[in-house]
Design a protein around this motif. Structure first.
Motif, PDB file in Angstrom:
ATOM      1  N   ALA A 112       0.721  -1.074  -0.045  1.00 33.16           N
ATOM      2  CA  ALA A 112       0.121   0.007  -0.030  1.00 33.16           C
ATOM      3  C   ALA A 112       0.831   1.238  -0.018  1.00 33.16           C
ATOM      4  O   ALA A 112       0.553   2.059   0.760  1.00 33.16           O
ATOM      5  CB  ALA A 112      -0.987  -0.014   1.080  1.00 33.16           C
ATOM      6  N   SER A 113       1.755   1.287  -1.038  1.00 31.12           N
ATOM      7  CA  SER A 113       2.768   2.269  -1.238  1.00 31.12           C
ATOM      8  C   SER A 113       2.054   3.699  -1.029  1.00 31.12           C
ATOM      9  O   SER A 113       2.990   4.798  -0.987  1.00 31.12           O
ATOM     10  CB  SER A 113       3.975   2.083  -2.191  1.00 31.12           C
ATOM     11  N   SER A 114       0.974   3.860  -1.627  1.00 33.84           N
ATOM     12  CA  SER A 114       0.433   5.273  -1.829  1.00 33.84           C
ATOM     13  C   SER A 114      -1.130   5.197  -1.649  1.00 33.84           C
ATOM     14  O   SER A 114      -1.623   3.974  -1.583  1.00 33.84           O
ATOM     15  CB  SER A 114       0.650   5.685  -3.389  1.00 33.84           C
ATOM     16  N   TYR A 115      -1.715   6.245  -1.437  1.00 30.48           N
ATOM     17  CA  TYR A 115      -3.157   6.141  -1.183  1.00 30.48           C
ATOM     18  C   TYR A 115      -4.081   5.679  -2.313  1.00 30.48           C
ATOM     19  O   TYR A 115      -4.874   5.060  -2.491  1.00 30.48           O
ATOM     20  CB  TYR A 115      -3.750   7.598  -1.104  1.00 30.48           C
ATOM     21  N   ALA A 116      -3.276   6.007  -3.638  1.00 30.25           N
ATOM     22  CA  ALA A 116      -4.114   5.807  -5.053  1.00 30.25           C
ATOM     23  C   ALA A 116      -3.795   4.243  -5.264  1.00 30.25           C
ATOM     24  O   ALA A 116      -4.791   3.471  -5.515  1.00 30.25           O
ATOM     25  CB  ALA A 116      -3.097   6.266  -6.208  1.00 30.25           C
ATOM     26  N   MET A 117      -2.806   3.328  -4.740  1.00 30.39           N
ATOM     27  CA  MET A 117      -2.595   2.011  -4.749  1.00 30.39           C
ATOM     28  C   MET A 117      -3.582   1.319  -3.558  1.00 30.39           C
ATOM     29  O   MET A 117      -4.443   0.434  -4.076  1.00 30.39           O
ATOM     30  CB  MET A 117      -1.210   1.428  -4.453  1.00 30.39           C
ATOM     31  N   LEU A 118      -3.729   2.015  -2.437  1.00 37.66           N
ATOM     32  CA  LEU A 118      -4.649   1.518  -1.472  1.00 37.66           C
ATOM     33  C   LEU A 118      -6.194   1.530  -2.079  1.00 37.66           C
ATOM     34  O   LEU A 118      -6.864   0.550  -1.992  1.00 37.66           O
ATOM     35  CB  LEU A 118      -4.595   2.200  -0.255  1.00 37.66           C
ATOM     36  N   ALA A 119      -6.482   2.730  -2.690  1.00 38.00           N
ATOM     37  CA  ALA A 119      -7.836   2.998  -3.355  1.00 38.00           C
ATOM     38  C   ALA A 119      -8.155   1.822  -4.564  1.00 38.00           C
ATOM     39  O   ALA A 119      -9.189   1.157  -4.412  1.00 38.00           O
ATOM     40  CB  ALA A 119      -8.053   4.239  -3.762  1.00 38.00           C
ATOM     41  N   LEU A 120      -7.052   1.467  -5.238  1.00 35.58           N
ATOM     42  CA  LEU A 120      -7.098   0.723  -6.463  1.00 35.58           C
ATOM     43  C   LEU A 120      -7.441  -0.645  -5.876  1.00 35.58           C
ATOM     44  O   LEU A 120      -8.265  -1.292  -6.286  1.00 35.58           O
ATOM     45  CB  LEU A 120      -5.890   0.666  -7.298  1.00 35.58           C
ATOM     46  N   VAL A 121      -6.671  -1.118  -4.872  1.00 38.47           N
ATOM     47  CA  VAL A 121      -6.857  -2.379  -4.301  1.00 38.47           C
ATOM     48  C   VAL A 121      -8.211  -2.850  -3.583  1.00 38.47           C
ATOM     49  O   VAL A 121      -8.729  -3.792  -3.515  1.00 38.47           O
ATOM     50  CB  VAL A 121      -5.666  -2.869  -3.333  1.00 38.47           C
ATOM     51  N   SER A 122      -8.456  -1.692  -3.002  1.00 41.11           N
ATOM     52  CA  SER A 122      -9.902  -1.742  -2.141  1.00 41.11           C
ATOM     53  C   SER A 122     -10.904  -1.721  -3.210  1.00 41.11           C
ATOM     54  O   SER A 122     -12.065  -2.680  -2.922  1.00 41.11           O
ATOM     55  CB  SER A 122     -10.169  -0.512  -1.496  1.00 41.11           C
ATOM     56  N   ILE A 123     -10.956  -1.346  -4.498  1.00 40.43           N
ATOM     57  CA  ILE A 123     -11.714  -1.310  -5.427  1.00 40.43           C
ATOM     58  C   ILE A 123     -11.963  -2.916  -5.878  1.00 40.43           C
ATOM     59  O   ILE A 123     -13.027  -3.606  -6.338  1.00 40.43           O
ATOM     60  CB  ILE A 123     -11.634  -0.335  -6.414  1.00 40.43           C
ATOM     61  N   VAL A 124     -10.826  -3.535  -6.207  1.00 43.72           N
ATOM     62  CA  VAL A 124     -10.467  -4.754  -6.687  1.00 43.72           C
ATOM     63  C   VAL A 124     -11.148  -5.827  -5.713  1.00 43.72           C
ATOM     64  O   VAL A 124     -12.104  -6.860  -6.055  1.00 43.72           O
ATOM     65  CB  VAL A 124      -9.111  -5.044  -7.129  1.00 43.72           C
ATOM     66  N   ILE A 125     -10.808  -5.648  -4.400  1.00 41.73           N
ATOM     67  CA  ILE A 125     -11.460  -6.479  -3.414  1.00 41.73           C
ATOM     68  C   ILE A 125     -12.954  -6.280  -3.206  1.00 41.73           C
ATOM     69  O   ILE A 125     -13.478  -7.369  -3.156  1.00 41.73           O
ATOM     70  CB  ILE A 125     -10.577  -6.340  -2.199  1.00 41.73           C
ATOM     71  N   GLY A 126     -13.409  -4.929  -3.376  1.00 42.00           N
ATOM     72  CA  GLY A 126     -14.685  -4.832  -3.438  1.00 42.00           C
ATOM     73  C   GLY A 126     -15.478  -5.392  -4.607  1.00 42.00           C
ATOM     74  O   GLY A 126     -16.650  -6.003  -4.590  1.00 42.00           O
ATOM     75  N   ILE A 127     -14.812  -5.340  -5.673  1.00 40.12           N
ATOM     76  CA  ILE A 127     -15.336  -6.115  -6.891  1.00 40.12           C
ATOM     77  C   ILE A 127     -15.399  -7.560  -6.533  1.00 40.12           C
ATOM     78  O   ILE A 127     -16.519  -8.071  -6.875  1.00 40.12           O
ATOM     79  CB  ILE A 127     -14.624  -5.857  -8.183  1.00 40.12           C
ATOM     80  N   GLY A 128     -14.592  -8.342  -6.054  1.00 35.20           N
ATOM     81  CA  GLY A 128     -14.439  -9.664  -5.793  1.00 35.20           C
ATOM     82  C   GLY A 128     -15.633 -10.042  -4.719  1.00 35.20           C
ATOM     83  O   GLY A 128     -16.271 -10.929  -4.793  1.00 35.20           O
ATOM     84  N   ASN A 129     -15.584  -9.088  -3.809  1.00 37.33           N
ATOM     85  CA  ASN A 129     -16.820  -9.141  -2.551  1.00 37.33           C
ATOM     86  C   ASN A 129     -18.203  -9.043  -3.091  1.00 37.33           C
ATOM     87  O   ASN A 129     -18.996  -9.956  -2.694  1.00 37.33           O
ATOM     88  CB  ASN A 129     -16.418  -8.365  -1.559  1.00 37.33           C
ATOM     89  N   GLY A 130     -18.191  -8.110  -3.974  1.00 33.64           N
ATOM     90  CA  GLY A 130     -19.548  -8.173  -4.611  1.00 33.64           C
ATOM     91  C   GLY A 130     -20.094  -8.997  -5.358  1.00 33.64           C
ATOM     92  O   GLY A 130     -21.160  -9.402  -5.386  1.00 33.64           O
TER      93      GLY A 130
END
Length: 163
Positions: free
Chosen positions: A42-60
């Motif tokens: 999670a080297s940057s806020y943008a990376m953390l946001a991108l990872v969160s979106i990917v995990i959210g897609i999988g969860n959804g």
């Protein structure tokens, strides 16, 4: 927000293509998200946001999967169904309770990176388990091909005869 927007998509996939067609990609997508989280740290806020979106897609994509599988696998008798679904929900809810606790304990004892790697590994094992061990529980009703039937669909007059 991302996962909530996929609730209808998850239902459509499960009802049209099967429960495994929602569960396996969901587990793989979430595992990939946690793997990227671990590798990028999670080297940057943008990376953390991108990872969160990917995990959210999988969860959804897996929204309602555990409840749907429980309903599919439960006995038809009303009393037996409740005796089946009670422990089913207890086990599912225990996972929802203890999963984050275990992940936090691993992060506390080792590191957040290691915890994300463990979660990614569990997601990969889950996808493999669903592929190899879980029987598809979707039962599709046979479709009537109206071209093969002499009677047009919904033609009540031909059934009832002249009035």
């Amino acid at each position: 927000m991302v996962d909530a927007g996929l609730f209808p998509v998850a239902g459509y996939i499960m009802d049209r293509f099967g429960r495994k067609c929602a569960g396996i990609p969901s587990s793989i997508i979430q595992a990939a998200g946690f793997l990227v989280l671990a590798l990028s740290n999670a080297s940057s806020y943008a990376m953390l946001a991108l990872v969160s979106i990917v995990i959210g897609i999988g969860n959804g994509l897996s929204s309602g999967l555990v409840s749907t599988l429980g309903q599919d696998l439960s006995p038809n008798d009303r009393r037996e169904r409740s005796l089946f679904l009670g422990p089913w929900r207890l086990i599912a809810n225990s996972g929802q309770l203890f999963g984050p606790v275990m992940s936090g304990a691993i992060a506390d004892r080792q590191s957040m990176t290691f915890s994300a790697l463990v979660v990614a590994t569990v997601g990969g094992v889950c996808a493999l388990w669903m592929l190899l061990c879980v029987k598809e529980s979707l039962v599709k009703e046979p479709q009537i091909d109206h071209e093969l039937v002499d009677m047009p669909p919904n033609d009540l007059q031909s059934i009832a005869g002249p009035s």
